[in-house]
Design a protein around this motif. Structure first.
Motif, PDB file in Angstrom:
ATOM      1  N   LEU A   1      -9.034   5.496  -1.853  1.00  0.00           N
ATOM      2  CA  LEU A   1      -8.225   4.298  -2.057  1.00  0.00           C
ATOM      3  C   LEU A   1      -8.214   4.068  -3.564  1.00  0.00           C
ATOM      4  O   LEU A   1      -9.276   3.937  -4.188  1.00  0.00           O
ATOM      5  CB  LEU A   1      -8.854   3.115  -1.330  1.00  0.00           C
ATOM      6  CG  LEU A   1      -8.036   1.823  -1.236  1.00  0.00           C
ATOM      7  CD1 LEU A   1      -6.728   2.052  -0.502  1.00  0.00           C
ATOM      8  CD2 LEU A   1      -8.850   0.736  -0.558  1.00  0.00           C
ATOM      9  N   ILE A   2      -7.043   4.052  -4.155  1.00  0.00           N
ATOM     10  CA  ILE A   2      -6.938   3.911  -5.606  1.00  0.00           C
ATOM     11  C   ILE A   2      -6.183   2.620  -5.947  1.00  0.00           C
ATOM     12  O   ILE A   2      -5.283   2.199  -5.221  1.00  0.00           O
ATOM     13  CB  ILE A   2      -6.249   5.119  -6.260  1.00  0.00           C
ATOM     14  CG1 ILE A   2      -4.790   5.242  -5.791  1.00  0.00           C
ATOM     15  CG2 ILE A   2      -7.013   6.400  -5.941  1.00  0.00           C
ATOM     16  CD1 ILE A   2      -3.999   6.341  -6.495  1.00  0.00           C
ATOM     17  N   TYR A   3      -6.581   1.992  -7.055  1.00  0.00           N
ATOM     18  CA  TYR A   3      -5.948   0.744  -7.464  1.00  0.00           C
ATOM     19  C   TYR A   3      -6.213   0.518  -8.942  1.00  0.00           C
ATOM     20  O   TYR A   3      -7.047   1.200  -9.561  1.00  0.00           O
ATOM     21  CB  TYR A   3      -6.450  -0.429  -6.628  1.00  0.00           C
ATOM     22  CG  TYR A   3      -7.963  -0.534  -6.533  1.00  0.00           C
ATOM     23  CD1 TYR A   3      -8.707  -1.293  -7.449  1.00  0.00           C
ATOM     24  CD2 TYR A   3      -8.657   0.130  -5.525  1.00  0.00           C
ATOM     25  CE1 TYR A   3     -10.076  -1.392  -7.360  1.00  0.00           C
ATOM     26  CE2 TYR A   3     -10.039   0.043  -5.427  1.00  0.00           C
ATOM     27  CZ  TYR A   3     -10.743  -0.717  -6.338  1.00  0.00           C
ATOM     28  OH  TYR A   3     -12.114  -0.794  -6.251  1.00  0.00           O
TER      29      TYR A   3
ATOM     30  N   LEU B   1       0.844  -1.202   0.000  1.00  0.00           N
ATOM     31  CA  LEU B   1       0.000   0.000   0.000  1.00  0.00           C
ATOM     32  C   LEU B   1       0.872   1.242   0.000  1.00  0.00           C
ATOM     33  O   LEU B   1       1.743   1.403   0.853  1.00  0.00           O
ATOM     34  CB  LEU B   1      -0.895  -0.001   1.245  1.00  0.00           C
ATOM     35  CG  LEU B   1      -1.787   1.227   1.451  1.00  0.00           C
ATOM     36  CD1 LEU B   1      -2.900   1.260   0.399  1.00  0.00           C
ATOM     37  CD2 LEU B   1      -2.371   1.239   2.863  1.00  0.00           C
ATOM     38  N   GLY B   2       0.636   2.113  -0.959  1.00  0.00           N
ATOM     39  CA  GLY B   2       1.331   3.395  -0.988  1.00  0.00           C
ATOM     40  C   GLY B   2       0.447   4.488  -0.396  1.00  0.00           C
ATOM     41  O   GLY B   2      -0.775   4.444  -0.527  1.00  0.00           O
ATOM     42  N   ILE B   3       1.062   5.460   0.255  1.00  0.00           N
ATOM     43  CA  ILE B   3       0.321   6.579   0.850  1.00  0.00           C
ATOM     44  C   ILE B   3       1.099   7.861   0.591  1.00  0.00           C
ATOM     45  O   ILE B   3       2.326   7.902   0.764  1.00  0.00           O
ATOM     46  CB  ILE B   3       0.126   6.398   2.375  1.00  0.00           C
ATOM     47  CG1 ILE B   3      -0.460   5.025   2.702  1.00  0.00           C
ATOM     48  CG2 ILE B   3      -0.784   7.495   2.923  1.00  0.00           C
ATOM     49  CD1 ILE B   3      -0.635   4.772   4.199  1.00  0.00           C
ATOM     50  N   ILE B   4       0.409   8.924   0.199  1.00  0.00           N
ATOM     51  CA  ILE B   4       1.096  10.181  -0.054  1.00  0.00           C
ATOM     52  C   ILE B   4       1.537  10.827   1.268  1.00  0.00           C
ATOM     53  O   ILE B   4       0.925  10.601   2.317  1.00  0.00           O
ATOM     54  CB  ILE B   4       0.231  11.167  -0.877  1.00  0.00           C
ATOM     55  CG1 ILE B   4      -1.048  11.546  -0.121  1.00  0.00           C
ATOM     56  CG2 ILE B   4      -0.080  10.596  -2.250  1.00  0.00           C
ATOM     57  CD1 ILE B   4      -1.844  12.641  -0.813  1.00  0.00           C
ATOM     58  N   PRO B   5       2.611  11.638   1.252  1.00  0.00           N
ATOM     59  CA  PRO B   5       3.188  12.191   2.488  1.00  0.00           C
ATOM     60  C   PRO B   5       2.246  13.063   3.307  1.00  0.00           C
ATOM     61  O   PRO B   5       2.379  13.118   4.537  1.00  0.00           O
ATOM     62  CB  PRO B   5       4.377  13.012   1.977  1.00  0.00           C
ATOM     63  CG  PRO B   5       4.749  12.379   0.679  1.00  0.00           C
ATOM     64  CD  PRO B   5       3.451  11.933   0.069  1.00  0.00           C
TER      65      PRO B   5
ATOM     66  N   ALA C   1      -3.226   2.381  -3.286  1.00  0.00           N
ATOM     67  CA  ALA C   1      -2.636   3.570  -2.671  1.00  0.00           C
ATOM     68  C   ALA C   1      -3.736   4.438  -2.085  1.00  0.00           C
ATOM     69  O   ALA C   1      -4.915   4.312  -2.442  1.00  0.00           O
ATOM     70  CB  ALA C   1      -1.820   4.359  -3.699  1.00  0.00           C
ATOM     71  N   ILE C   2      -3.339   5.302  -1.186  1.00  0.00           N
ATOM     72  CA  ILE C   2      -4.245   6.293  -0.627  1.00  0.00           C
ATOM     73  C   ILE C   2      -3.731   7.660  -1.052  1.00  0.00           C
ATOM     74  O   ILE C   2      -2.583   8.019  -0.777  1.00  0.00           O
ATOM     75  CB  ILE C   2      -4.311   6.192   0.915  1.00  0.00           C
ATOM     76  CG1 ILE C   2      -4.844   4.813   1.324  1.00  0.00           C
ATOM     77  CG2 ILE C   2      -5.203   7.291   1.490  1.00  0.00           C
ATOM     78  CD1 ILE C   2      -4.805   4.562   2.820  1.00  0.00           C
ATOM     79  N   ALA C   3      -4.580   8.409  -1.750  1.00  0.00           N
ATOM     80  CA  ALA C   3      -4.154   9.686  -2.320  1.00  0.00           C
ATOM     81  C   ALA C   3      -5.340  10.631  -2.419  1.00  0.00           C
ATOM     82  O   ALA C   3      -6.503  10.214  -2.294  1.00  0.00           O
ATOM     83  CB  ALA C   3      -3.531   9.471  -3.697  1.00  0.00           C
ATOM     84  N   ALA C   4      -5.031  11.901  -2.656  1.00  0.00           N
ATOM     85  CA  ALA C   4      -6.074  12.890  -2.899  1.00  0.00           C
ATOM     86  C   ALA C   4      -6.568  12.726  -4.329  1.00  0.00           C
ATOM     87  O   ALA C   4      -5.782  12.563  -5.260  1.00  0.00           O
ATOM     88  CB  ALA C   4      -5.542  14.299  -2.667  1.00  0.00           C
TER      89      ALA C   4
END
Length: 312
Positions: free
Chosen positions: A272-274, A95-99, A144-147
């Motif tokens: 949540l994007i994939y 899982l990726g997450i933006i800072p 990933a979790i992103a805006a």
């Protein structure tokens, strides 16, 4: 032709180096080279031009690499189908997450998720939105979790929550005496911003553009963290905007400097994007349920206006 050979081809195509590709594939370099050579011999074509440094992909090789991605993904889907049929939620999941989201969101859900799904080996990486998109496309991360919205054709977006913007206004600022803020009150010339590459920065800029208070000549001072922006605001260098969850960790002494917006509050959509191939979808759904359930209680705002993280 084997799936393993195709995986090795994809590794070489990505790293443009047989030694590095072998390391990343957890095999010896002679083994990987031999398998790639066998595939080239079977197809009677050269996939890679080894005479150049770094190694390049031939024109026919580019077509083979694209097809190899599809085949490997579909092969992985077979295990996915079996796991879903058995109701199994486990295995590696990256899982990726933006800072601008990771420091506040991760502590909220991580313990609850690993307690509920102990068979999932959750691998978490902090990366920029641009890097996350590339890694989703290449299959290096599962989600990933992103805006959002991101408007990327191959990505599926599932909103988790809507996080309002909150002003942090020091006592000597022109807006210090206002109880609540309106977007038109903002002037980008006295807002401290995150540095280039952060989507929250783009959201603030878009908010100011919409309010007609934007100057391309601005930005004398930028930082990589919200904590630094707050400290600089306290020194009288301007106000700043924070995501709502970041305000929950503000020193209570500084709570008086927080200014909320009148409704509808400007906000960012966090999703949540994939990949649309939906590999490991059962883990993705489990992750979404846990995060949505926890954050729903922390953010009570209902009336929000989504500000895009994409530059306009």
């Amino acid at each position: 032709m084997t799936i393993t050979q195709l995986q090795y081809v994809l590794a070489v195509a990505e790293y443009q180096n047989f030694t590095l590709a072998a390391q990343k594939s957890f095999v010896t370099q002679p083994t990987l080279s031999m398998q790639v050579q066998k595939l080239e011999d079977e197809l009677d074509v050269l996939i890679f031009d080894r005479s150049k440094k770094p190694i390049t992909i031939t024109e026919v090789g580019k077509k083979i690499v694209e097809q190899a991605k599809n085949i490997v993904n579909e092969a992985e889907r077979i295990k996915d189908i079996v796991d879903q049929e058995k109701g199994f939620i486990g295995g590696d999941y990256t899982l990726g997450i933006i800072p601008t989201i990771m420091p506040t969101l991760l502590p909220m859900f991580l313990k609850a998720f690993i307690n509920k799904y102990p068979k999932v080996n959750l691998i978490i990486k902090e990366q920029s939105t641009e890097t996350l998109i590339r890694n989703i496309e290449d299959g290096h991360i599962d989600a990933a979790i992103a805006a959002t919205p991101l408007e990327v054709e191959f990505i599926k977006e599932r909103p988790l929550y809507y996080e309002p913007f909150v002003g942090y206004v020091p006592n000597n600022h022109r807006l210090a005496n206002q109880d609540k803020l309106n977007p038109e009150d903002l002037n980008v010339n006295d807002i401290l911003l995150l540095q280039d590459g952060h989507c929250f920065r783009e959201g603030v800029i878009n908010l100011c553009k919409a309010s007609k208070n934007y100057d391309d000549e601005h930005f004398q001072l930028q930082s990589g963290s919200f904590e630094t922006l707050v400290n600089l605001s306290d020194e009288g260098l301007g106000m700043t905007l924070l995501p709502y969850l970041n305000t929950l960790t503000i020193d209570p002494i500084k709570n008086g400097n927080l200014k909320y917006f009148n409704n509808p509050s400007p906000a960012r959509e966090v999703s949540l994007i994939y990949h649309k191939s939906e590999l490991k979808i059962q883990i993705t759904e489990a992750l979404k349920d846990v995060i949505s359930g926890i954050v729903r209680g922390a953010i009570a705002f209902q009336d929000v206006k989504i500000i895009s993280p994409i530059s306009k």
